[in-house]
Design a protein around this motif. Structure first.
Motif, PDB file in Angstrom:
ATOM      1  N   MET A   1     -21.045  81.150  30.220  1.00 13.75           N
ATOM      2  CA  MET A   1     -21.786  80.138  30.951  1.00 13.75           C
ATOM      3  C   MET A   1     -21.357  80.249  32.412  1.00 13.75           C
ATOM      4  N   VAL A   2     -22.329  80.316  33.316  1.00 14.51           N
ATOM      5  CA  VAL A   2     -22.014  80.368  34.745  1.00 14.51           C
ATOM      6  C   VAL A   2     -22.373  79.012  35.342  1.00 14.51           C
ATOM      7  N   GLU A   3     -21.412  78.370  35.958  1.00 15.50           N
ATOM      8  CA  GLU A   3     -21.663  77.043  36.537  1.00 15.50           C
ATOM      9  C   GLU A   3     -21.163  77.015  37.972  1.00 15.50           C
ATOM     10  N   PRO A   4     -21.902  76.358  38.874  1.00 14.64           N
ATOM     11  CA  PRO A   4     -21.395  76.259  40.246  1.00 14.64           C
ATOM     12  C   PRO A   4     -20.107  75.444  40.273  1.00 14.64           C
ATOM     13  N   LYS A   5     -19.201  75.817  41.150  1.00 17.00           N
ATOM     14  CA  LYS A   5     -17.936  75.092  41.246  1.00 17.00           C
ATOM     15  C   LYS A   5     -18.072  74.065  42.364  1.00 17.00           C
ATOM     16  N   ILE A   6     -18.230  72.810  41.972  1.00 20.89           N
ATOM     17  CA  ILE A   6     -18.457  71.731  42.939  1.00 20.89           C
ATOM     18  C   ILE A   6     -17.159  71.453  43.692  1.00 20.89           C
ATOM     19  N   ASP A   7     -17.266  71.329  45.003  1.00 20.10           N
ATOM     20  CA  ASP A   7     -16.069  71.088  45.802  1.00 20.10           C
ATOM     21  C   ASP A   7     -15.837  69.588  45.902  1.00 20.10           C
ATOM     22  N   GLY A   8     -15.201  69.056  44.884  1.00 17.96           N
ATOM     23  CA  GLY A   8     -14.973  67.613  44.852  1.00 17.96           C
ATOM     24  C   GLY A   8     -13.628  67.308  44.242  1.00 17.96           C
ATOM     25  N   LEU A   9     -13.606  66.274  43.424  1.00 22.93           N
ATOM     26  CA  LEU A   9     -12.360  65.780  42.860  1.00 22.93           C
ATOM     27  C   LEU A   9     -12.545  65.698  41.344  1.00 22.93           C
ATOM     28  N   SER A  10     -11.674  66.390  40.577  1.00 22.73           N
ATOM     29  CA  SER A  10     -11.836  66.372  39.118  1.00 22.73           C
ATOM     30  C   SER A  10     -11.441  65.019  38.558  1.00 22.73           C
ATOM     31  N   ILE A  11     -12.152  64.650  37.497  1.00 25.15           N
ATOM     32  CA  ILE A  11     -11.893  63.341  36.924  1.00 25.15           C
ATOM     33  C   ILE A  11     -12.047  63.425  35.413  1.00 25.15           C
ATOM     34  N   SER A  12     -11.329  62.580  34.700  1.00 22.86           N
ATOM     35  CA  SER A  12     -11.456  62.531  33.250  1.00 22.86           C
ATOM     36  C   SER A  12     -11.880  61.120  32.859  1.00 22.86           C
ATOM     37  N   LEU A  13     -12.973  61.026  32.085  1.00 18.16           N
ATOM     38  CA  LEU A  13     -13.492  59.716  31.685  1.00 18.16           C
ATOM     39  C   LEU A  13     -13.255  59.539  30.196  1.00 18.16           C
ATOM     40  N   ARG A  14     -12.638  58.448  29.830  1.00 23.62           N
ATOM     41  CA  ARG A  14     -12.367  58.236  28.414  1.00 23.62           C
ATOM     42  C   ARG A  14     -13.290  57.158  27.858  1.00 23.62           C
ATOM     43  N   TYR A  15     -14.030  57.525  26.802  1.00 21.88           N
ATOM     44  CA  TYR A  15     -14.924  56.582  26.136  1.00 21.88           C
ATOM     45  C   TYR A  15     -14.375  56.289  24.755  1.00 21.88           C
ATOM     46  N   GLU A  16     -14.312  55.015  24.404  1.00 21.08           N
ATOM     47  CA  GLU A  16     -13.930  54.650  23.039  1.00 21.08           C
ATOM     48  C   GLU A  16     -15.040  53.785  22.478  1.00 21.08           C
ATOM     49  N   ASN A  17     -15.501  54.104  21.295  1.00 20.11           N
ATOM     50  CA  ASN A  17     -16.636  53.409  20.684  1.00 20.11           C
ATOM     51  C   ASN A  17     -17.794  53.277  21.668  1.00 20.11           C
ATOM     52  N   SER A  18     -18.086  54.388  22.342  1.00 21.85           N
ATOM     53  CA  SER A  18     -19.223  54.482  23.267  1.00 21.85           C
ATOM     54  C   SER A  18     -19.057  53.708  24.568  1.00 21.85           C
ATOM     55  N   LYS A  19     -17.890  53.136  24.794  1.00 26.96           N
ATOM     56  CA  LYS A  19     -17.699  52.384  26.039  1.00 26.96           C
ATOM     57  C   LYS A  19     -16.714  53.097  26.949  1.00 26.96           C
ATOM     58  N   LEU A  20     -17.018  53.104  28.246  1.00 26.25           N
ATOM     59  CA  LEU A  20     -16.076  53.679  29.215  1.00 26.25           C
ATOM     60  C   LEU A  20     -14.862  52.762  29.288  1.00 26.25           C
ATOM     61  N   VAL A  21     -13.689  53.292  28.906  1.00 29.43           N
ATOM     62  CA  VAL A  21     -12.506  52.439  28.946  1.00 29.43           C
ATOM     63  C   VAL A  21     -11.537  52.860  30.038  1.00 29.43           C
ATOM     64  N   GLN A  22     -11.642  54.125  30.467  1.00 29.03           N
ATOM     65  CA  GLN A  22     -10.676  54.568  31.465  1.00 29.03           C
ATOM     66  C   GLN A  22     -11.174  55.792  32.227  1.00 29.03           C
ATOM     67  N   GLY A  23     -10.865  55.814  33.515  1.00 28.75           N
ATOM     68  CA  GLY A  23     -11.145  56.996  34.323  1.00 28.75           C
ATOM     69  C   GLY A  23      -9.876  57.363  35.054  1.00 28.75           C
ATOM     70  N   ALA A  24      -9.554  58.653  35.066  1.00 33.41           N
ATOM     71  CA  ALA A  24      -8.301  59.056  35.698  1.00 33.41           C
ATOM     72  C   ALA A  24      -8.491  60.310  36.527  1.00 33.41           C
ATOM     73  N   THR A  25      -7.774  60.374  37.651  1.00 37.02           N
ATOM     74  CA  THR A  25      -7.811  61.584  38.471  1.00 37.02           C
ATOM     75  C   THR A  25      -6.973  62.663  37.796  1.00 37.02           C
ATOM     76  N   ARG A  26      -7.068  63.864  38.312  1.00 37.28           N
ATOM     77  CA  ARG A  26      -6.355  64.980  37.719  1.00 37.28           C
ATOM     78  C   ARG A  26      -4.840  64.836  37.898  1.00 37.28           C
ATOM     79  N   GLY A  27      -4.420  64.373  39.099  1.00 38.75           N
ATOM     80  CA  GLY A  27      -2.984  64.287  39.380  1.00 38.75           C
ATOM     81  C   GLY A  27      -2.354  65.653  39.271  1.00 38.75           C
ATOM     82  N   ASP A  28      -1.245  65.756  38.524  1.00 40.58           N
ATOM     83  CA  ASP A  28      -0.619  67.071  38.378  1.00 40.58           C
ATOM     84  C   ASP A  28      -1.119  67.796  37.133  1.00 40.58           C
ATOM     85  N   GLY A  29      -2.186  67.279  36.517  1.00 47.44           N
ATOM     86  CA  GLY A  29      -2.756  67.948  35.353  1.00 47.44           C
ATOM     87  C   GLY A  29      -2.328  67.283  34.057  1.00 47.44           C
TER      88      GLY A  29
END
Ligand SMILES: [Zn+2]
Length: 695
Positions: free
Chosen positions: A126-154
């Motif tokens: 799969m070839v995807e453009p690499k967006i020059d932004g800020l990586s983020i992780s979104l956690r959904y539990e039972n279909s609801k957004l419960v948490q969003g976190a930056t990458r930090g140190d990984g």
């Protein structure tokens, strides 16, 4: 940055090396904290890289002197104070980089070796453009957004959940059929246009400017006050997953499809291919589009499509072995700064521009570059004669990003920003809360007068065809135009304009006809053409709709000087009108000179009355649409006013909220994006078909 001249590394003694390593460790650590935790970088990326490179080179020559806290051993600092920490269920990996085609071929060979698949088995990527932004992780539990976190140190990032609430492209609720626990990974970014507008707002407010869109996105997201984030135009592309309770896809392609079905925005440029040649073609294709994309990308990412293969390939030192980032060549070069020219704008602002020894950057010859403002020149100690680094990013004007100190001529002198206007000689002033210095004489400064005339005839204002910058300066110097009204008296000077050159008859008459055609003008264009500070095209529209006539607007704004008046209350309650704008509007109309300009102008022209939009039951009223490509029978702004008068709303970016996309010739990226979202596509004829149904 510290501007002592560096000694060549070969000439350093051991004790000097130790001293410098200590200094560099401190400097880089400080820069890291400012960049990652405070979002106020103390230097640009290039300067930062120079420090790291020098640190590394010294360490290589004096390995014994390498420090325990050497910057080359530290990746990035963890979460900033002020945000709570979040441990990622699955680490957020960082990609290894490929810098040329060979690196990519080597990557596929390695994958083949590790997987032990024969040469004739295709390996789909799969070839995807690499967006020059800020990586983020979104956690959904039972279909609801419960948490969003930056990458930090990984491993550990910052909890920014509340700041994500205002980002429209992040769904807060997912359909019921998604895994019970689902971590979605993606990139927060900011569009190039929005970045420029944001920096303009920052400059007007006297706040610090962002170095680039990525920096603006990071700075906007990582605000301790979510109310500030709310005002920033952040966007989101989803591209993969982290921890999932039950796995749902067999391939990266399916994963993207699912994410799209769950209402995430997926980048429409992604493509699947099963051999390295085709994959590299996509790289070139995306690279060619780069300038015209609304957002910044800094490369493309290749991902092995089969997820069972991804799992077999695994991870090595925090980088997946099943993906690689193919970076674009950075568009940077060094050249000599020949002169610093100060341009005076229509509002009197002094803008420094670098005149350069011509240099090719990314295939384009660059002779001028932005020097930002007074503070940036002093901060970087930029001097005429210096060899400077130039950075060109897409279609944004090239920028001077640093000085190469070793190449500074011995006799160079510090640059002093002018205290007097280079055009009229009046004193320049700088208010404490602003980053720009201005000429204090708004009435008799020719540079400002000429800039105002240029603005007046520009496309979005009176749109007078064939009235270029050259003619304006020339006619101004001849003394036959000085104010906007005088443009409409230009025909009295026809003989002078033509002079004794018969060849000029045609072009002169063309210009005079173009001027005559603009004697009737919409209120919106009229307001915009006045060049009031902070009144752009859309604000001019807001004011036109609100006041309906220039006399009404003028009376109201003159009364609004009194903060107890109804007119003042009315003004501050208009949507999108902020404090700074209120002051600009009141100041403008309080000025006798400006009112006289308007009076004179009104004698020459007619301002069209605004008809209230008829909102009726039709195919257009209440619909939101986007135009893209070149229209054949209408100009874009005419088509826009037409559908708006029928009650539609016209926006510029494609989202799920729009009803129609109207495509002209060469529609490009937006049309593709809209088709991907299943939005109804209309040709120009189809749109006018709908309009005919109404009338
Ligand atoms: Zn001046």
């Amino acid at each position: 940055m510290d501007y002592i001249k560096y000694k060549a590394i070969e000439e350093l003694s051991e004790s000097e090396a130790k001293e410098e390593l200590a200094r560099l460790a401190k400097l880089i650590a400080k820069a890291d904290v400012l960049y990652y935790q405070k979002n106020t970088p103390s230097m640009n990326d290039w300067e930062y890289d120079q420090l790291r490179l020098r640190n590394k080179a010294i360490e290589q020559r004096f390995p014994e002197s390498k420090r325990y806290d050497s910057p080359s051993e530290i990746v990035a600092p963890g979460p900033a104070k002020g945000f709570t920490k979040v441990r990622h269920a699955h680490p957020m990996l960082s990609l290894t980089n490929a810098f040329d085609d060979e690196d990519v071929k080597e990557f596929t060979c390695r994958v083949r070796r590790l997987l032990k698949v024969p040469n004739d088995t295709p390996i789909a990527m799969m070839v995807e453009p690499k967006i020059d932004g800020l990586s983020i992780s979104l956690r959904y539990e039972n279909s609801k957004l419960v948490q969003g976190a930056t990458r930090g140190d990984g491993m550990e990032g910052e909890n920014v959940t509340r700041n994500l609430e205002s980002i429209k492209e992040i769904p807060k609720i997912l359909p019921k059929n998604v895994p019970k626990v689902l971590e979605v990974r993606g990139e927060i970014y900011i569009n190039k246009d929005d970045f420029l507008a944001l920096n303009k707002r920052q400059a007007n407010a006297g706040a610090k400017l962002f170095a680039n869109p990525r920096n603006a996105a990071a700075g906007s997201l990582r605000q301790l006050d979510p109310q500030i984030t709310r005002t920033r135009p952040l966007r989101f592309f989803a591209y993969s997953w982290g921890g999932v309770s039950n796995f749902y896809a067999d391939t990266q392609e399916e994963c993207l499809k699912d994410l799209r079905q769950w209402n995430f925005t997926i980048n429409p440029l992604s493509e699947l291919h099963d051999n390295v040649e085709d994959v590299l073609k996509v790289y070139s294709k995306i690279a060619a589009k780069r300038c015209n994309l609304p957002y910044e990308i800094d490369g493309v990412v290749y991902k092995i499509n089969r997820i069972d293969w991804q799992n077999r390939l695994g991870v090595i030192s925090r980088s997946p072995r099943w993906a690689i980032a193919h970076k674009f060549k950075t568009e940077q070069a060094s050249t000599v700064l020949r002169e610093i020219v100060i341009q005076v704008g229509r509002t009197g602002s002094l803008t420094p521009v670098a005149r350069l020894k011509p240099i090719k950057v990314g295939g384009v010859t660059v002779t001028n570059a932005s020097l930002h403002n007074e503070d940036e020149i002093y901060r970087n100690d930029i001097r005429v004669g210096d060899t400077v680094m130039i950075h060109r990013a897409g279609d944004v004007i090239p920028q001077v990003i640093g000085v190469i100190n070793d190449k500074r001529p011995n006799n160079s002198q510090q640059y002093i920003f002018p205290n007097y206007c280079p055009s009229c000689g009046s004193k320049t002033v700088r208010l404490d809360d602003q980053s720009t210095r201005r000429c204090s004489n708004s009435i008799n400064c020719s540079a400002q007068a000429i800039a105002r005339l240029k603005h007046f005839v520009s496309r979005e204002a009176f749109d007078i065809n064939g009235f270029g910058a050259k003619q304006i300066s020339q006619y101004y110097d001849w003394g036959i135009i000085d104010t906007p009204a005088s443009i409409f008296r230009l025909r009295e000077h026809r003989n002078k304009l033509i002079g004794d050159k018969e060849s000029k008859i045609l072009s002169t008459d063309k210009l005079l006809t173009a001027i005559e055609r603009r004697r009737v003008i919409s209120l919106e264009r009229f307001i915009y053409s006045l060049g009031i500070r902070q009144v752009g095209k859309s604000m001019a529209g807001v004011l036109a709709n609100h006041y309906g006539a220039i006399d009404t607007m003028r009376c109201a704004l003159m009364q609004a000087v009194k903060m107890t008046s109804n007119a003042y209350l009315e003004l501050i309650n208009i949507n999108h009108v902020g404090d700074a704008l209120v002051n600009e509007l009141i100041d403008f109309f309080a000025n006798f000179y400006n009112r006289k300009l308007i009076d004179e102008l009104i004698k020459e022209i007619t301002i069209k009355e605004l008809k209230a939009p008829q909102v009726s039951d039709n195919y257009i009223a209440g619909k939101t649409m986007v135009f893209t490509g070149t229209l054949q029978s209408f100009r874009r702004d005419e088509a826009k006013s037409l559908v708006e008068s029928l009650g539609a709303k016209v926006v510029t970016s494609v989202s799920k909220k729009i009803d129609y996309i109207v495509v002209g010739v060469d529609p490009g990226y937006k049309a593709m994006q809209a088709r991907g979202m299943g939005i109804t596509v209309l040709t120009e004829e189809e749109l006018f078909g709908l309009i005919k149904l109404i009338s």
